[in-house]
Design an enzyme around this catalytic site. Structure first.
Site, mmCIF file in Angstrom:
data_model
loop_
_atom_site.group_PDB
_atom_site.id
_atom_site.type_symbol
_atom_site.label_atom_id
_atom_site.label_comp_id
_atom_site.label_asym_id
_atom_site.label_seq_id
_atom_site.Cartn_x
_atom_site.Cartn_y
_atom_site.Cartn_z
ATOM 1 N N ASP A 1 -17.060 -10.470 -3.845
ATOM 2 C CA ASP A 1 -17.734 -9.316 -4.543
ATOM 3 C C ASP A 1 -17.440 -9.275 -5.848
ATOM 4 O O ASP A 1 -18.071 -8.859 -6.887
ATOM 5 C CB ASP A 1 -17.687 -8.066 -3.850
ATOM 6 C CG ASP A 1 -16.270 -7.569 -3.270
ATOM 7 O OD1 ASP A 1 -15.793 -8.374 -2.699
ATOM 8 O OD2 ASP A 1 -15.882 -6.463 -3.854
ATOM 9 N N GLU B 1 -9.815 -14.045 -3.990
ATOM 10 C CA GLU B 1 -10.570 -13.408 -2.957
ATOM 11 C C GLU B 1 -11.102 -14.535 -1.907
ATOM 12 O O GLU B 1 -11.062 -15.749 -2.242
ATOM 13 C CB GLU B 1 -12.183 -12.940 -3.539
ATOM 14 C CG GLU B 1 -11.902 -11.667 -4.183
ATOM 15 C CD GLU B 1 -13.610 -11.128 -4.940
ATOM 16 O OE1 GLU B 1 -13.842 -10.244 -4.354
ATOM 17 O OE2 GLU B 1 -14.175 -12.043 -5.447
ATOM 18 N N GLY C 1 -16.095 -13.269 0.690
ATOM 19 C CA GLY C 1 -16.196 -11.902 0.240
ATOM 20 C C GLY C 1 -15.860 -11.659 -1.054
ATOM 21 O O GLY C 1 -14.893 -11.358 -1.571
ATOM 22 N N LYS D 1 0.975 -1.113 -0.038
ATOM 23 C CA LYS D 1 0.036 0.159 -0.068
ATOM 24 C C LYS D 1 0.872 1.254 -0.033
ATOM 25 O O LYS D 1 0.241 2.358 -0.303
ATOM 26 C CB LYS D 1 -0.828 0.088 1.057
ATOM 27 C CG LYS D 1 -2.086 -1.091 1.124
ATOM 28 C CD LYS D 1 -3.250 -0.471 0.126
ATOM 29 C CE LYS D 1 -4.341 -1.462 0.366
ATOM 30 N NZ LYS D 1 -5.587 -0.856 -0.490
ATOM 31 N N SER E 1 1.061 -9.776 -0.653
ATOM 32 C CA SER E 1 1.019 -8.390 -0.540
ATOM 33 C C SER E 1 1.363 -7.604 0.747
ATOM 34 O O SER E 1 1.195 -6.671 0.778
ATOM 35 C CB SER E 1 -0.660 -7.880 -0.890
ATOM 36 O OG SER E 1 -1.491 -8.771 0.203
ATOM 37 N N SER F 1 -8.705 -0.168 6.691
ATOM 38 C CA SER F 1 -8.584 -1.057 7.793
ATOM 39 C C SER F 1 -7.363 -1.364 8.482
ATOM 40 O O SER F 1 -7.205 -1.975 9.467
ATOM 41 C CB SER F 1 -9.236 -2.626 7.468
ATOM 42 O OG SER F 1 -8.318 -3.017 6.510
#
Length: 322
Positions: free
Chosen positions: A213, A207, A211, A56, A307, A81
């Site tokens: 989506d 995923e 979750g 990130k 990640s 988060s």
């Protein structure tokens, strides 16, 4: 939200130049044991060694660094988060500005403490009953801050794509790239870089099963909202794909694999025992997909973006030591 201009390889390369000497060029790990178990040659981009412990930082710094001086003087805001919270806080500190971060009340303690340690002010909310995007926009508007979203921003996506760019510079052509999917910024930037450099590469997102989506959205051809997932992969506990990331992923992502929490724990344990690295649950999902046989049409040479590794000792022990 206005449509963003198309994300390009040039955007990712410009982000890489901006991050030169600021972000770490993280190692690429290999394991004969892993190759044997998976039945392919696997190259792991270990973003757990990135600054703040996750990819990130790449996107946050790339976005904050492009703000005009008058905005830097006012400060930035973000909602996250944990990993984007830390990334934005550190980017703000590096660039001489301040940060206010909206974090869920149940965010891991280690991530809250690290965010505050980088000098950010923390404002909390309930992720299960409140809309963090609306709260984040209101917070930024009230205080005159520049909002740096965790994924739905072209500069953030471009910055995240530098992880795949570095991986491919080191490995050469790969047959597939396996990437965790939360809001979709990492895979959007990574897919942009990877498919531009090697048009035949297959991009697979991963995923948590609770979750899915993005998988549902890709199948439906439009963004789908699911109940807020309850999964150990807190960095992927989102209800809907990003407004700007989804069109990119709809065009470039070939498939989505799903993994269970138990499979994620198995991957975390394997990474610790065999690779000698610590991965947080979200960072371990691509490895979990390979170890559990969730990636179909398995090719010969596979790149994996692990990640992040932001997990405290107590939680890691509770998950992996059980």
């Amino acid at each position: 939200m206005a449509a963003a201009p198309p994300l390009t390889l040039a955007d990712v390369r410009e982000a890489a130049a901006r991050l030169e000497g600021v972000a770490h060029r993280t190692p690429v790990l290999t394991s004969r044991t892993l190759n044997s178990l998976v039945g392919a040659e696997v190259f792991i981009k270990a973003e757990n060694f990135q600054r703040i412990g996750a990819f990130k930082f790449r996107g946050a710094y790339n976005a904050v660094a492009q703000l005009p001086p008058e905005q830097l003087a006012k400060g930035v805001a973000a909602y996250s988060s944990g990993n984007h919270a830390q990334a934005t806080a550190l980017a703000a500190r590096e660039l001489g500005t301040s940060a206010v971060i909206l974090m869920p009340e149940d965010a891991p303690r280690s991530k809250r403490e690290a965010t505050a340690g980088y000098g950010a002010e923390i404002v909390t909310y309930d992720r299960y009953t409140e809309d963090r995007t609306a709260l984040g926009h209101a917070l930024a508007e009230d205080r005159g801050l520049a909002l740096i979203p965790p994924y739905d921003h072209p500069h953030v996506m471009a910055g995240q794509g530098t992880a795949a760019l570095e991986l491919l510079e080191e490995t050469g052509p790969l047959d597939a790239l396996v990437v965790p999917v939360g809001g979709g910024g990492l895979i959007a930037g990574s897919a942009t870089a990877a498919t531009a450099l090697h048009p035949g590469i297959r991009v697979v997102g991963v995923e948590p099963e609770a979750g899915d989506d993005t998988r549902r959205s890709l199948a439906a051809g439009a963004r789908v909202t699911v109940p807020v997932p309850r999964t150990i992969a807190d960095g992927q506990a989102l209800a809907t794909p990003g407004e700007l990331t989804f069109p990119v992923n709809q065009r470039l992502v070939d498939a989505i694999a799903l993994v269970t929490d138990a499979e994620i724990v198995t991957a975390m344990r394997f990474a610790f025992e065999r690779l000698r690295i610590v991965l947080e649950p979200s960072g371990a999902t691509p490895l979990a997909a390979l170890l559990a046989g969730r990636v179909d049409r398995l090719p010969r040479r596979i790149g994996v973006i692990a990640s992040g590794g932001n997990i405290d000792t107590a939680r890691f022990t509770a998950l992996v030591g059980g």
